[in-house]
Scaffold this motif. Sequence first.
Motif, PDB file in Angstrom:
ATOM      1  N   ASN A 151       0.419 -11.196  -1.094  1.00 23.93           N
ATOM      2  CA  ASN A 151      -0.989 -10.907  -0.802  1.00 23.93           C
ATOM      3  C   ASN A 151      -1.199  -9.409  -0.651  1.00 23.93           C
ATOM      4  O   ASN A 151      -1.012  -8.872   0.415  1.00 23.93           O
ATOM      5  N   PRO A 152      -1.521  -8.728  -1.743  1.00 23.73           N
ATOM      6  CA  PRO A 152      -1.954  -9.268  -3.026  1.00 23.73           C
ATOM      7  C   PRO A 152      -0.854  -9.318  -4.091  1.00 23.73           C
ATOM      8  O   PRO A 152       0.091  -8.538  -4.067  1.00 23.73           O
ATOM      9  N   ASP A 171       2.567  -6.823  -2.236  1.00 18.10           N
ATOM     10  CA  ASP A 171       2.973  -7.013  -0.847  1.00 18.10           C
ATOM     11  C   ASP A 171       3.784  -8.309  -0.806  1.00 18.10           C
ATOM     12  O   ASP A 171       3.601  -9.180  -1.661  1.00 18.10           O
TER      13      ASP A 171
HETATM   14 MN    MN Z   1      -0.902  -7.822   2.344  1.00 14.98          MN
END
Ligand code: MN
Length: 362
Positions: A185-186, A199
């Motif tokens: 995320n992302p 991430d």
């Molecule tokens: Mn993140």
Amino acid sequence: MKLLEYEAKELLKTTGAAVPESQIFTIGNDLTKLPLPVVLKVQIPIGGRGKAGGIKVAKTLDELSQITTELLNNPIKGYQATTLLAEEVISIKKELYLSLLIDRSLQSIVLLAHKDGGIDIEAATEQDSNSLLRIPLDSSPDSAVISQLLTLYSLDESMREPLEQIVDSLWRAFTKNDALLLEINPLVVDENDRLLCADAKMELDDSAAFRHDNWQFETPMTSSQFVTLNDNGNVACMANGAGLAMATVDAIAAAGAIPANFLDIGGGTNTEGMVKAFDRITAMKSVQAIIINVFAGITRCDEVAEAIVIAKDRFAHLPPLFIRLAGTNEKQGKDILRSRDIATLDTLSDCVNSAIQEVSHA
Ligand code: MN
Ligand code: GDP
């Protein structure tokens, strides 16, 4: 056990998931070797770093040294990072959300995807179900699942292969490492249509530690927890894990002694934390015995033994120790203690009984 971003990304690389080029560094490292511009990210075990000021871009060497000093000296969301991740700057075209997790009620791995990345997924789940996919899986996602993802993400058919590749790599990283959660995320598409894990958040199942010799993670955040229970207590204790620590305190009280403290030494490498705890315990003048109850998983018996040896050397008036040591690296730990003529006992009740005798004779 929650991994830091860079640790999770190292595991992702081993199964071939694409991550940005990066290197880690800390105080005192030579900054001039880093490529510029660079994204600097604090390595702390909590999300939302971007919004909290823990992710910054440095374009010049001056900025680099200024940002580095700032991030390594100021806590973000209550955590002081000791490691920074320096990453290539990505020109992000699209941010997406993808995670794999264990769903206990379904007794299955579930893939969760959202068309937008960088979002708070818990909040998103409630809102629009059209933006969200939730798919139970018992094997690596097949082409039907990939088709669903392409549609959700509004990605061109030309992205099928890279998407398939990254999803399969994530699946293998998840299953191979006994993960409970792997959240990207992302997940980003950059200007060159590269699909990258920008991430990574990963949580591993502690109870599987015994089958992963390579689990040597930085664990500065699982800091030990010391609570004074009674200033007149006569038996002190150290244990790993809050549950075992509570059980140890209860056993001491049930046997008629007065527990002086509660201490969970935490998981992972923690020699220094243990030595500090010995320091606090020796300062409690009423303590006449110390029980050390370790059932090592992530914690390693040899490290516990080394802390005990250091304490023996450092503290002249250390009360007698009653030690039960079991689990990871038990033999190495016991060998270290034996070489210094420090005895161990087989069970917690042996420790409690011996400590009671010591206390009543004092
Ligand atoms: Mn993140
Ligand atoms: P988190 O805030 O702790 O979840 O940290 P992330 O690694 O997810 O970063 C937060 C946000 O910073 C991302 O959603 C991106 O929008 C942005 N970001 C992170 N790395 C880069 C990068 O290399 N380039 C750009 N342009 N944005 C980035």
